[in-house]
Design an enzyme around this catalytic site. Structure first.
Site, PDB file in Angstrom:
ATOM      1  N   ARG A   1     -13.277  59.295  60.304  1.00 21.22           N
ATOM      2  CA  ARG A   1     -12.383  59.811  61.341  1.00 21.22           C
ATOM      3  C   ARG A   1     -11.274  58.789  61.591  1.00 21.22           C
ATOM      4  O   ARG A   1     -11.314  57.991  62.524  1.00 21.22           O
ATOM      5  CB  ARG A   1     -13.171  60.114  62.623  1.00 21.22           C
ATOM      6  CG  ARG A   1     -12.296  60.640  63.744  1.00 21.22           C
ATOM      7  CD  ARG A   1     -13.122  61.195  64.888  1.00 21.22           C
ATOM      8  NE  ARG A   1     -13.596  62.536  64.609  1.00 21.22           N
ATOM      9  CZ  ARG A   1     -14.266  63.283  65.486  1.00 21.22           C
ATOM     10  NH1 ARG A   1     -14.571  62.799  66.669  1.00 21.22           N
ATOM     11  NH2 ARG A   1     -14.653  64.491  65.157  1.00 21.22           N
TER      12      ARG A   1
ATOM     13  N   SER B   1     -13.929  68.300  61.570  1.00 18.38           N
ATOM     14  CA  SER B   1     -13.095  68.596  62.731  1.00 18.38           C
ATOM     15  C   SER B   1     -12.468  69.978  62.645  1.00 18.38           C
ATOM     16  O   SER B   1     -12.441  70.724  63.623  1.00 18.38           O
ATOM     17  CB  SER B   1     -12.004  67.533  62.879  1.00 18.38           C
ATOM     18  OG  SER B   1     -12.545  66.288  63.255  1.00 18.38           O
TER      19      SER B   1
ATOM     20  N   ASP C   1     -10.316  65.999  57.100  1.00 15.79           N
ATOM     21  CA  ASP C   1     -11.460  66.010  58.020  1.00 15.79           C
ATOM     22  C   ASP C   1     -11.961  67.437  58.256  1.00 15.79           C
ATOM     23  O   ASP C   1     -11.583  68.096  59.224  1.00 15.79           O
ATOM     24  CB  ASP C   1     -11.068  65.338  59.339  1.00 15.79           C
ATOM     25  CG  ASP C   1     -12.236  65.167  60.295  1.00 15.79           C
ATOM     26  OD1 ASP C   1     -13.357  65.606  59.948  1.00 15.79           O
ATOM     27  OD2 ASP C   1     -12.028  64.603  61.381  1.00 15.79           O
TER      28      ASP C   1
ATOM     29  N   TYR D   1     -17.202  58.956  67.106  1.00 16.58           N
ATOM     30  CA  TYR D   1     -18.187  59.960  67.495  1.00 16.58           C
ATOM     31  C   TYR D   1     -19.067  59.426  68.624  1.00 16.58           C
ATOM     32  O   TYR D   1     -19.182  58.214  68.823  1.00 16.58           O
ATOM     33  CB  TYR D   1     -19.067  60.352  66.298  1.00 16.58           C
ATOM     34  CG  TYR D   1     -18.326  61.074  65.211  1.00 16.58           C
ATOM     35  CD1 TYR D   1     -18.128  62.446  65.280  1.00 16.58           C
ATOM     36  CD2 TYR D   1     -17.818  60.389  64.111  1.00 16.58           C
ATOM     37  CE1 TYR D   1     -17.454  63.122  64.278  1.00 16.58           C
ATOM     38  CE2 TYR D   1     -17.132  61.056  63.098  1.00 16.58           C
ATOM     39  CZ  TYR D   1     -16.960  62.417  63.193  1.00 16.58           C
ATOM     40  OH  TYR D   1     -16.275  63.081  62.206  1.00 16.58           O
TER      41      TYR D   1
ATOM     42  N   GLN E   1      -7.156  62.318  58.405  1.00 18.84           N
ATOM     43  CA  GLN E   1      -7.179  63.478  59.305  1.00 18.84           C
ATOM     44  C   GLN E   1      -6.995  64.795  58.559  1.00 18.84           C
ATOM     45  O   GLN E   1      -7.652  65.791  58.876  1.00 18.84           O
ATOM     46  CB  GLN E   1      -6.085  63.320  60.364  1.00 18.84           C
ATOM     47  CG  GLN E   1      -6.190  64.301  61.515  1.00 18.84           C
ATOM     48  CD  GLN E   1      -5.218  63.968  62.633  1.00 18.84           C
ATOM     49  OE1 GLN E   1      -4.248  63.257  62.446  1.00 18.84           O
ATOM     50  NE2 GLN E   1      -5.481  64.475  63.815  1.00 18.84           N
TER      51      GLN E   1
END
Length: 388
Positions: free
Chosen positions: A127, A138, A135, A233, A132
């Site tokens: 992360r 997500s 990911d 997280y 991004q």
């Protein structure tokens, strides 16, 4: 290089790894894309659409699995109806990119390593800002959070927004979101759009500003211990901290019409946020949507894959919610995969640079070995549990 899109065999899985638009871009970059016949049917992408994008649609699944350089999937490899494992269909030296649940099922990673497969786990993408676009956790969590809000609104025997009618003013529903990660934030945003009053709780104080920016109230609990794990997280906290959290949030639980829980710890059972005693204190007709159902649930009353009623409270334990919106979920996942492919494929050849933090984190098996230390530890713990 042959990039193959496999047809999913997981029950209830409607997503596909690549969509036609993305396939077209990969073909223009000089990659050969194979798509297993029917792979996109459940997500409403036809074989003809893939062919128009430049892909070769194969009816021969064995050839696709056995000759591809890179196989792309959504769900982890499973046993087929004919008894053959999808892992055994991969040729040694091939690359598999998929969700693999490496911390929850490390034995699968061991099998991939023994097969000589290079396995890249989408759950292990770090992360970071640079990662991004890759990911997938997500992107799919956002779909789940959106759907959780709609499920809660549909199951609640009340309106979500405030309504002013000739029969009087109806107050808005009260929603309490537990866990303000990607899924939680999307649930908050969606509930707010539907007109509910929203409160949210998370053990990470840093998310307070994000919660408030969406128009929700943040419920603060001072736990006096580190609550953030690697990658941002939430970290598993002590039993004392869990007890303190429950004590604070109980009053908010009592007042809520809908509770959406999202707390998960990779490779471990989901923490219990709602005890049976807390559910018993909720208002009749209220609803719990437990997004951690697949990991056992955040609610002690959750039954994965089922809706149950306890003391007049409906507890929903949905499984694989992203699959319920297969078009957009597939589009988002396909873009995640494409970004990753841009990193590991150079000039039409596989180029794994293990000095790169993204590749080092996500590649869990290579060269006949498990590469990731967390997966090794999970495997050792699982083996110890079997011996014990």
């Amino acid at each position: 290089m042959k990039i193959a899109v496999a047809k999913e065999i997981e029950v209830g899985e409607r997503r596909v790894a690549l969509v036609p638009d993305v396939v077209g871009k990969l073909v223009k970059q000089g990659l050969e894309v194979w798509v297993e016949a029917g792979a996109g049917d459940l997500s409403y992408f036809s074989d003809a659409a893939y062919e128009s994008a430049g892909a070769q649609v194969l009816n021969d699944g064995a050839r696709l699995w056995g000759e591809a350089d890179v196989v792309l999937k959504v769900s982890p490899p499973r046993e087929r109806e004919d008894g053959q494992s999808e892992i055994d269909r991969l040729r040694p030296g091939a690359v598999l990119i998929s969700f693999l649940n490496p911390l929850g099922e490390p034995s699968r990673i061991q099998r991939l390593a023994e097969r000589g497969v290079t396995a890249i786990s989408m759950e292990m993408i770090p992360r970071t800002s640079r990662a991004q676009s890759m990911d997938a956790l997500s992107s799919q969590a956002g779909v789940a959070g959106y759907q959780a809000a709609l499920l809660g609104a549909a199951a609640l025997p009340k309106f979500f927004p405030m309504l002013t009618t000739a029969a009087g003013t109806i107050p808005p529903a009260k929603v309490f979101v537990m866990g303000a990660g990607v899924a939680g934030l999307q649930a908050i945003a969606t509930c707010r759009r539907l007109g509910a009053v929203v409160e949210a709780f998370d053990i990470r104080p840093a998310v307070k500003e994000e919660v408030q920016s969406l128009g929700a109230k943040f419920v603060e609990v001072n736990l006096e211990e580190d609550t953030v794990a690697e990658g941002g997280y939430a970290k598993e906290i002590s039993e004392a901290a869990k007890a303190r959290s429950r004590q604070i949030i109980t009053e908010h639980v009592k007042q809520a019409d809908v509770i959406i829980t999202t707390a998960q710890v990779p490779g471990k059972a989901a923490p219990i946020l709602l005890t049976e005693e807390m559910v018993a204190q909720m208002k009749p007709g209220s609803v719990v949507v437990d997004l951690a159902a697949e990991q056992g649930g955040n609610c002690a009353c959750t039954e994965p894959g089922k809706d149950v009623v306890k003391n007049g409270v409906t507890i929903m334990g949905p499984i694989n919610l992203p699959s319920s919106l297969p078009i957009h979920a597939s589009q988002m996942y396909a873009k995640n995969l494409t970004s990753l492919l841009q990193l590991i494929v150079k000039d039409g050849e596989l180029a794994l640079n293990f000095e790169d933090d993204i590749i080092a984190s996500a590649c869990v098996a290579h060269g006949g070995e498990i590469r990731n230390e967390r997966v090794k530890a999970a495997l050792a713990a699982a083996c110890e549990g079997v011996r014990g």
